[in-house]
Design a protein around this motif. Structure first.
Motif, PDB file in Angstrom:
ATOM      1  N   ALA A 159      15.139 -46.796   7.533  1.00 22.92           N
ATOM      2  CA  ALA A 159      14.999 -45.721   6.509  1.00 22.92           C
ATOM      3  C   ALA A 159      14.989 -44.725   7.334  1.00 22.92           C
ATOM      4  O   ALA A 159      14.279 -43.275   7.025  1.00 22.92           O
ATOM      5  N   ARG A 193      23.045 -47.777  -0.234  1.00 25.18           N
ATOM      6  CA  ARG A 193      22.006 -46.715  -0.434  1.00 25.18           C
ATOM      7  C   ARG A 193      21.327 -46.016   0.445  1.00 25.18           C
ATOM      8  O   ARG A 193      20.377 -45.009   0.283  1.00 25.18           O
ATOM      9  N   ILE A 194      21.875 -46.406   1.531  1.00 24.79           N
ATOM     10  CA  ILE A 194      21.346 -45.131   2.812  1.00 24.79           C
ATOM     11  C   ILE A 194      22.434 -44.872   3.391  1.00 24.79           C
ATOM     12  O   ILE A 194      22.071 -43.027   3.679  1.00 24.79           O
ATOM     13  N   ASP A 219       8.435 -46.932  -6.830  1.00 23.21           N
ATOM     14  CA  ASP A 219       8.985 -46.465  -7.232  1.00 23.21           C
ATOM     15  C   ASP A 219      10.015 -46.746  -8.519  1.00 23.21           C
ATOM     16  O   ASP A 219      10.401 -46.255  -8.827  1.00 23.21           O
ATOM     17  N   ASN A 249      12.933 -37.049   1.668  1.00 24.18           N
ATOM     18  CA  ASN A 249      12.292 -37.973   0.641  1.00 24.18           C
ATOM     19  C   ASN A 249      12.217 -39.649   0.465  1.00 24.18           C
ATOM     20  O   ASN A 249      12.363 -39.462  -0.852  1.00 24.18           O
ATOM     21  N   THR A 250      12.106 -39.954   1.367  1.00 22.55           N
ATOM     22  CA  THR A 250      12.871 -41.121   1.452  1.00 22.55           C
ATOM     23  C   THR A 250      11.803 -42.414   0.527  1.00 22.55           C
ATOM     24  O   THR A 250      10.417 -42.276   0.262  1.00 22.55           O
ATOM     25  N   THR A 251      12.734 -43.310   0.130  1.00 16.70           N
ATOM     26  CA  THR A 251      11.993 -44.127  -0.844  1.00 16.70           C
ATOM     27  C   THR A 251      12.236 -45.743  -0.156  1.00 16.70           C
ATOM     28  O   THR A 251      12.466 -45.644   0.851  1.00 16.70           O
ATOM     29  N   ASN A 252      11.025 -46.157  -0.857  1.00 15.19           N
ATOM     30  CA  ASN A 252      11.234 -47.791   0.077  1.00 15.19           C
ATOM     31  C   ASN A 252      12.282 -48.679  -0.600  1.00 15.19           C
ATOM     32  O   ASN A 252      12.147 -49.653   0.104  1.00 15.19           O
ATOM     33  N   GLU A 253      12.795 -48.101  -1.247  1.00 17.22           N
ATOM     34  CA  GLU A 253      14.245 -49.144  -1.367  1.00 17.22           C
ATOM     35  C   GLU A 253      15.163 -48.604   0.010  1.00 17.22           C
ATOM     36  O   GLU A 253      15.398 -49.419   0.281  1.00 17.22           O
ATOM     37  N   GLN A 254      15.006 -47.620  -0.097  1.00 11.23           N
ATOM     38  CA  GLN A 254      15.944 -46.864   1.355  1.00 11.23           C
ATOM     39  C   GLN A 254      15.236 -47.591   3.076  1.00 11.23           C
ATOM     40  O   GLN A 254      15.432 -48.031   3.491  1.00 11.23           O
ATOM     41  N   PHE A 255      13.726 -47.571   2.407  1.00  8.35           N
ATOM     42  CA  PHE A 255      12.697 -47.987   3.670  1.00  8.35           C
ATOM     43  C   PHE A 255      13.718 -49.201   3.652  1.00  8.35           C
ATOM     44  O   PHE A 255      13.743 -50.005   5.072  1.00  8.35           O
ATOM     45  N   ASN A 256      13.500 -49.963   3.142  1.00 10.69           N
ATOM     46  CA  ASN A 256      13.863 -51.364   2.679  1.00 10.69           C
ATOM     47  C   ASN A 256      15.156 -51.800   2.965  1.00 10.69           C
ATOM     48  O   ASN A 256      15.701 -52.642   3.681  1.00 10.69           O
ATOM     49  N   LEU A 283      16.969 -50.498   4.836  1.00 11.26           N
ATOM     50  CA  LEU A 283      17.242 -50.190   6.981  1.00 11.26           C
ATOM     51  C   LEU A 283      16.401 -51.776   7.218  1.00 11.26           C
ATOM     52  O   LEU A 283      17.642 -51.794   8.348  1.00 11.26           O
ATOM     53  N   ALA A 284      15.768 -52.021   6.761  1.00 16.54           N
ATOM     54  CA  ALA A 284      14.619 -52.853   7.701  1.00 16.54           C
ATOM     55  C   ALA A 284      15.783 -54.234   6.736  1.00 16.54           C
ATOM     56  O   ALA A 284      16.286 -55.015   7.713  1.00 16.54           O
ATOM     57  N   GLU A 285      16.744 -54.661   6.221  1.00 14.16           N
ATOM     58  CA  GLU A 285      17.388 -55.331   5.561  1.00 14.16           C
ATOM     59  C   GLU A 285      19.170 -55.377   5.827  1.00 14.16           C
ATOM     60  O   GLU A 285      19.309 -56.085   6.660  1.00 14.16           O
TER      61      GLU A 285
END
Lengths: 321, 151
Positions: free
Chosen positions: A12, B58-59, A85, B102-109, B111-113
């Motif tokens: 991310a 998403r990113i 969130d 302001n990285t969100t958990n959705e964005q973090f995940n 990139l992982a995906e």
């Protein structure tokens, strides 16, 4: 030039202002205008729409009592694909076909901020063979679960599992098609309704592709509550252990097994522990399927004159957003 | 007689433990970097990841301002070093590099995906993918919540 390339990495990476949003980075302008150290605000989010932000499989499934978990066991994971969130919700239908019985369960669940889970489910249980054929039992289950510590997925650098406390409030809806028999009290149960309390610890061991869950439940429920609460053998409730071991074969497919102790409080029932072997599949964040071979142990053996283990198939489908 | 049986069991247990220890050590000799397939596979994975994330709505918008070649090179260095490869990551730490975001958990995940998908396309086995993810997942508190790493 664009070397402030903020991010060097990691999952991310960077998030520039919405104003700069674009899908063709090749033409990304090199801006020197953003040299300021002021925080960059994230694009405004629609809080009404769930973010569906969790990784596949980590939304869990709907267990037999409607809580987020595996098939028989509630996990510490909060149901749905909403992250901290956001939120997520789902509905499920589960069909369990045993040798002399059938159990249909269906319900809904919502996970809020990856912190709180609320669920409601209905059990419809029917005798399909043996002496009491046609007998029906039904109950409602309201579940509440709160994550109290840890993160099952992110906490890869610690031994602390994700921990959650849960409660299941079960309300009996009576016994039908059984003549004089209308209440589990007539079978020796102390109460028709009851509350289960549990503590679950769940950890995903990513490096081993394993999921491990241990749940400690305090319960008086006879056969999940279908035969009421407490009884002549034990009326103070018991601490029962439940566990799930899952192996992730792919990002969307896992297999494993579960074990759930049952309290055995009724003299007329030789209630046995339950276990299953499951395959769980989450092709996307909207649908998941769990298929299992299940053994719910002996159910009402003395009364039905069938005291063999109730084995059979378990099929659960969940739809969510 | 019983003490002897106990001793034997203990001895057997020690042997087992020793052999297990040896086995893990032998396995540990091959770095995760090597299990991925070394530099060619890891570079291909990073290239593929960038390709995927740039069309991931998403990113992708967050990279509008990023020098992609530099990003690739630094990401490669970081993954290489993290997995025990012969590299040194010289970029900023995760809090510093995400300071203004302001990285969100959705964005973090997300990139992982995307990294999972990239590994899939390059042919890195899922078990190995998860080992890499096990090293990246604990960065979530730094990237999303800006909480300093432990130690």
């Amino acid at each position: 030039m664009a070397v402030r390339s903020t991010v060097l990495l990691s999952l991310a990476a960077a998030f520039a202002p919405l104003a700069q949003a674009q899908t063709t980075p090749s033409s990304a302008p090199v801006t020197s205008s953003s040299k300021s150290d002021a925080p960059i605000p994230n694009p405004p989010r629609n809080l009404i729409v769930p973010d569906r932000g969790k990784l596949l499989l980590t939304g869990g499934f709907s267990d037999v009592d409607g809580a987020g978990g595996g098939g028989l066991v509630p996990w510490a994971l909060i149901t749905g694909y909403g992250t901290e969130d956001s939120y997520g919700f789902n509905g499920h239908y589960t069909q369990v076909n045993l040798r002399e019985f059938e159990l249909r369960t269906y319900g809904v669940g919502i996970g809020i901020a990856d912190r709180v889970e609320i669920s409601a489910a209905r059990h419809d249980f029917e005798v399909t063979g043996a002496a009491l054929e046609g007998l029906e039992v039904s109950q409602d289950i309201f579940g509440l679960k709160v994550r109290v510590a840890g993160d099952a997925v992110y906490g890869q650098d610690t031994w602390l599992p994700q921990l959650a406390l849960g409660a299941e409030f079960k309300r009996h809806r009576g016994i039908g098609n059984a003549g004089e028999l209308t209440s589990p009290r007539q079978l020796g149960a102390t109460d028709e309704d009851g509350v289960d309390l549990y503590l679950s610890g769940t950890k995903v061991f990513l490096a081993q592709s394993l999921l491990l869950n241990v749940t400690l439940r305090h319960t008086k429920a006879n056969q999940f509550g279908l035969l009421g609460y407490g009884g002549d053998v034990n009326d103070s409730g018991k601490f029962n252990l439940e566990t799930t071991v899952g192996y992730m074969l792919t990002r969307k497919l896992a297999l494993g097994g579960e074990y759930r102790q049952k309290p055995r409080s009724l003299g007329v029932d030789d209630e046995g522990d339950a276990w299953d072997l499951f395959v769980a599949w989450a092709p996307n964040r909207h649908v998941s399927v769990v298929a299992a071979y299940v053994n719910l142990g002996s159910i009402l053996g003395p009364a039905t004159t069938v005291d063999r283990d109730q084995t059979g198939s378990y099929l659960s489908v969940q739809f969510g957003y | 007689m019983k003490p002897i049986t106990l001793m034997r069991s203990l001895f057997a247990a020690c042997l087992l433990a020793a052999s297990l220890g040896w086995a893990t050590q032998a396995q540990a000799e091959e770095t995760l970097f090597a299990q991925i397939g070394g530099e060619p596979k890891l570079r291909a994975s990073v290239d593929k990841l960038v390709e995927i994330m740039l069309v991931d709505e998403r990113i992708n918008f967050t990279f509008a301002d990023t020098d992609i070649d530099k990003f690739k090179s630094l990401l490669y260095d970081q993954l290489c070093e993290l997995t025990g490869g012969p590299c040194k990551y010289l970029g900023r730490d995760m809090i510093e590099s995400h300071k203004k975001l302001n990285t969100t958990n959705e964005q973090f995940n997300a990139l992982a995906e995307d990294l999972y998908k990239a590994f899939d396309e390059v042919g890195v086995p899922y078990r190995v993918q998860n080992r890499v993810m096990a090293l990246l997942a604990p960065m979530q508190p730094q990237v999303v919540d800006k909480i300093p790493a432990k130690e």
